[in-house]
Design a protein around this motif. Structure first.
Motif, mmCIF file in Angstrom:
data_model
loop_
_atom_site.group_PDB
_atom_site.id
_atom_site.type_symbol
_atom_site.label_atom_id
_atom_site.label_comp_id
_atom_site.label_asym_id
_atom_site.label_seq_id
_atom_site.Cartn_x
_atom_site.Cartn_y
_atom_site.Cartn_z
ATOM 1 N N THR A 28 8.386 32.155 7.432
ATOM 2 C CA THR A 28 9.201 33.107 6.688
ATOM 3 C C THR A 28 10.662 32.750 6.900
ATOM 4 O OG1 THR A 28 7.587 34.895 7.015
ATOM 5 C CG2 THR A 28 9.829 35.538 6.392
ATOM 6 N N ASN A 29 11.408 32.560 5.818
ATOM 7 C CA ASN A 29 12.827 32.270 5.944
ATOM 8 C C ASN A 29 13.597 33.507 6.399
ATOM 9 O OD1 ASN A 29 12.625 29.599 5.217
ATOM 10 N ND2 ASN A 29 13.320 29.901 3.121
ATOM 11 N N THR A 39 22.388 30.323 8.930
ATOM 12 C CA THR A 39 21.717 31.308 9.770
ATOM 13 C C THR A 39 20.922 30.583 10.842
ATOM 14 O OG1 THR A 39 21.423 32.773 7.851
ATOM 15 C CG2 THR A 39 20.140 33.277 9.817
ATOM 16 N N GLN A 40 21.079 30.994 12.076
ATOM 17 C CA GLN A 40 20.236 30.491 13.155
ATOM 18 C C GLN A 40 19.524 31.666 13.812
ATOM 19 O OE1 GLN A 40 22.116 27.798 15.908
ATOM 20 N NE2 GLN A 40 22.758 26.390 14.303
ATOM 21 N N ALA A 41 18.196 31.681 13.739
ATOM 22 C CA ALA A 41 17.367 32.657 14.453
ATOM 23 C C ALA A 41 16.993 32.024 15.794
ATOM 24 C CB ALA A 41 16.124 32.999 13.648
ATOM 25 N N LEU A 42 17.329 32.684 16.918
ATOM 26 C CA LEU A 42 17.284 31.993 18.207
ATOM 27 C C LEU A 42 16.404 32.652 19.259
ATOM 28 C CD1 LEU A 42 21.080 31.075 18.435
ATOM 29 C CD2 LEU A 42 19.188 29.658 17.625
ATOM 30 N N PRO A 67 10.890 43.597 8.208
ATOM 31 C CA PRO A 67 11.010 42.300 7.536
ATOM 32 C C PRO A 67 12.464 41.870 7.389
ATOM 33 C CG PRO A 67 10.621 44.008 5.914
ATOM 34 C CD PRO A 67 10.492 44.666 7.257
ATOM 35 N N PRO A 68 12.694 40.581 7.054
ATOM 36 C CA PRO A 68 14.061 40.061 7.017
ATOM 37 C C PRO A 68 14.796 40.387 5.721
ATOM 38 C CG PRO A 68 12.522 38.301 6.570
ATOM 39 C CD PRO A 68 11.695 39.513 6.886
ATOM 40 N N VAL A 69 14.972 41.675 5.454
ATOM 41 C CA VAL A 69 15.721 42.113 4.279
ATOM 42 C C VAL A 69 17.095 42.578 4.752
ATOM 43 C CG1 VAL A 69 13.663 42.728 2.975
ATOM 44 C CG2 VAL A 69 14.717 44.432 4.470
ATOM 45 N N PRO A 70 18.115 42.515 3.879
ATOM 46 C CA PRO A 70 19.489 42.815 4.311
ATOM 47 C C PRO A 70 19.663 44.104 5.112
ATOM 48 C CG PRO A 70 19.550 41.836 2.138
ATOM 49 C CD PRO A 70 18.088 42.021 2.481
ATOM 50 N N PRO A 71 19.023 45.237 4.750
ATOM 51 C CA PRO A 71 19.258 46.459 5.530
ATOM 52 C C PRO A 71 18.782 46.370 6.981
ATOM 53 C CG PRO A 71 18.325 46.988 3.382
ATOM 54 C CD PRO A 71 18.193 45.502 3.561
ATOM 55 N N ASN A 72 17.906 45.411 7.274
ATOM 56 C CA ASN A 72 17.359 45.310 8.631
ATOM 57 C C ASN A 72 18.180 44.414 9.555
ATOM 58 O OD1 ASN A 72 15.335 47.011 7.837
ATOM 59 N ND2 ASN A 72 13.773 45.425 7.653
ATOM 60 N N PHE A 73 19.227 43.780 9.035
ATOM 61 C CA PHE A 73 20.148 43.020 9.872
ATOM 62 C C PHE A 73 21.188 43.981 10.442
ATOM 63 C CE2 PHE A 73 18.376 39.615 7.393
ATOM 64 C CZ PHE A 73 18.457 38.487 8.192
ATOM 65 N N SER A 74 21.408 43.911 11.742
ATOM 66 C CA SER A 74 22.395 44.776 12.384
ATOM 67 C C SER A 74 23.305 43.962 13.284
ATOM 68 C CB SER A 74 21.694 45.851 13.221
ATOM 69 O OG SER A 74 22.629 46.582 13.983
ATOM 70 N N ARG A 75 24.583 44.299 13.281
ATOM 71 C CA ARG A 75 25.547 43.684 14.190
ATOM 72 C C ARG A 75 26.065 44.674 15.228
ATOM 73 N NH1 ARG A 75 25.352 40.304 9.985
ATOM 74 N NH2 ARG A 75 25.743 38.124 10.510
ATOM 75 N N VAL A 76 25.516 45.864 15.225
ATOM 76 C CA VAL A 76 25.906 46.876 16.198
ATOM 77 C C VAL A 76 25.518 46.409 17.599
ATOM 78 C CG1 VAL A 76 25.567 49.262 16.951
ATOM 79 C CG2 VAL A 76 25.645 48.720 14.507
ATOM 80 N N PHE A 298 14.259 30.670 10.547
ATOM 81 C CA PHE A 298 12.851 30.872 10.186
ATOM 82 C C PHE A 298 12.107 31.631 11.263
ATOM 83 C CE2 PHE A 298 12.508 26.791 12.505
ATOM 84 C CZ PHE A 298 11.445 27.045 13.352
ATOM 85 N N LEU A 299 11.057 32.290 10.821
ATOM 86 C CA LEU A 299 10.044 32.892 11.695
ATOM 87 C C LEU A 299 8.737 32.194 11.385
ATOM 88 C CD1 LEU A 299 8.831 35.134 13.571
ATOM 89 C CD2 LEU A 299 8.550 36.501 11.488
#
Length: 332
Positions: A28-29, A39-42, A67-76, A298-299
């Motif tokens: 999954t990208n 983007t680096q998933a680490l 899932p990797p949709v925009p609302p689920n990305f957080s920088r808090v 990727f996942l």
């Protein structure tokens, strides 16, 4: 810079097979909505929470709940306040403590973050620090330091205990457990105290991966598929290791070492793959470069162990003699 642009390596001491194995791994990208071309998933924990970073004007860390949709990305709580050179978030514990490094005034500082509280984690007497992984319990992190302010030379692998707060850190010298080298980095550690990473004995940027068992006199060096250059980047509590290696085609490929069975893999469209983290559920995170020079996270979901073994049959023979496997069996 990319995650290991200043990183290491050297010809390894143990070759593990002569070919590559390709498992039916589902990919999954992961595309950071603020940085769609980089983007680096680490890191990933057993709750499938992913950390990583993107690169717009500065590096900026993120946390992702699938899932990797925009609302689920957080920088808090994922970016160090005042870090004018940015933040890279690289590891996450089972309870959500994150580690990585930030750049302030051109200086690299390791950090640990718990509940929104950031703690600098820098080895005394050094000028450059990065934390690159943390164990599931959140008690020990892995990384490296250097007395070179630029961090390009004199890198020395270490682990640091005292988590999850790390307010009173205790450092352990992992570089001393390796062959003589120019640079070394510890990139992952699990709850058994097994440490993985890589080092450079030539100074030419040819990498050897290593695995160090807690209490052992020395680490074990290895090369995936007989490669001339291998980097180990993550380990889970099952002892499975992920990283990357240079193949006979001259390209970088991801690898999984699952109980001595080595599997090579690349997401569709990749011209260079790095596998950086793995949890106990067989989920791997990393990143790849496509033909347009985009960096895409990727996942990957690894098949059941029995299925994976079929793909890796014939590659495990030499690997099974490695002492770490006997130690794991004894522990089990």
């Amino acid at each position: 810079m990319k995650r290991h642009s200043a990183a290491l390596g050297a010809a390894g001491l143990l070759a593990l097979g002569t070919g590559t194995a390709h498992a039916d791994i589902a990919f999954t990208n992961i595309v950071d909505p603020l940085n769609p071309t980089f983007t680096q998933a680490l890191g990933i924990n057993d709750s499938s929470t992913i950390v990583g970073y993107g690169n717009a004007t500065t590096f900026n860390g993120f946390e992702l709940r699938l899932p990797p949709v925009p609302p689920n990305f957080s920088r808090v709580n994922q970016n160090v306040p005042g870090a004018d050179g940015g933040t890279q978030v690289i590891g996450i514990s089972g309870t959500g403590t994150t580690v990585g490094f930030s750049v302030t005034g051109g200086v690299n500082n390791g950090f640990a973050q718990t509940g929104g509280s950031f703690t600098p984690v820098d080895q005394p007497g050094t000028a450059f620090n990065q934390l690159l992984g943390i164990n599931k319990s959140g008690t020990v992190a892995a990384g490296y330091s250097s007395t070179d302010p630029a961090g390009a030379t004199l890198q020395k692998a270490y682990t640091v205990s005292g988590g999850p707060s790390f307010t009173s850190p205790t450092f352990a010298d992992i570089n001393a457990k390796l062959p003589s080298n120019f640079n070394s980095q510890a990139t992952g550690v699990n709850d058994a105290g097994t440490v993985v990473g890589f080092y450079d004995t030539t100074g030419a940027g040819v990498f050897s991966a290593f695995e160090y068992l807690a209490g052992a006199p020395m680490a074990t060096s290895f090369q995936a598929f007989g490669s001339s250059s291998t980097v180990a980047l993550g380990i889970n509590d099952l002892g499975d290791i992920v990283g990357d290696y240079i193949g006979a085609d001259g390209l970088m490929h991801g690898f999984l070492d699952a109980n001595g069975v080595f599997t090579s893999f690349d997401p569709p469209g990749s011209v260079g793959t790095t596998a950086n983290g793995i949890n106990d559920l067989g989920q791997i995170v990393g990143f790849y470069t496509d033909a347009n020079d985009n960096t895409i996270g990727f996942l990957a979901q690894v098949p059941e162990p029995a299925t994976l073994a079929l793909f890796g049959s014939g590659l495990a023979g030499l690997a099974l003699i490695r002492r770490r496997r006997r130690s794991r069996d004894a522990t089990a």
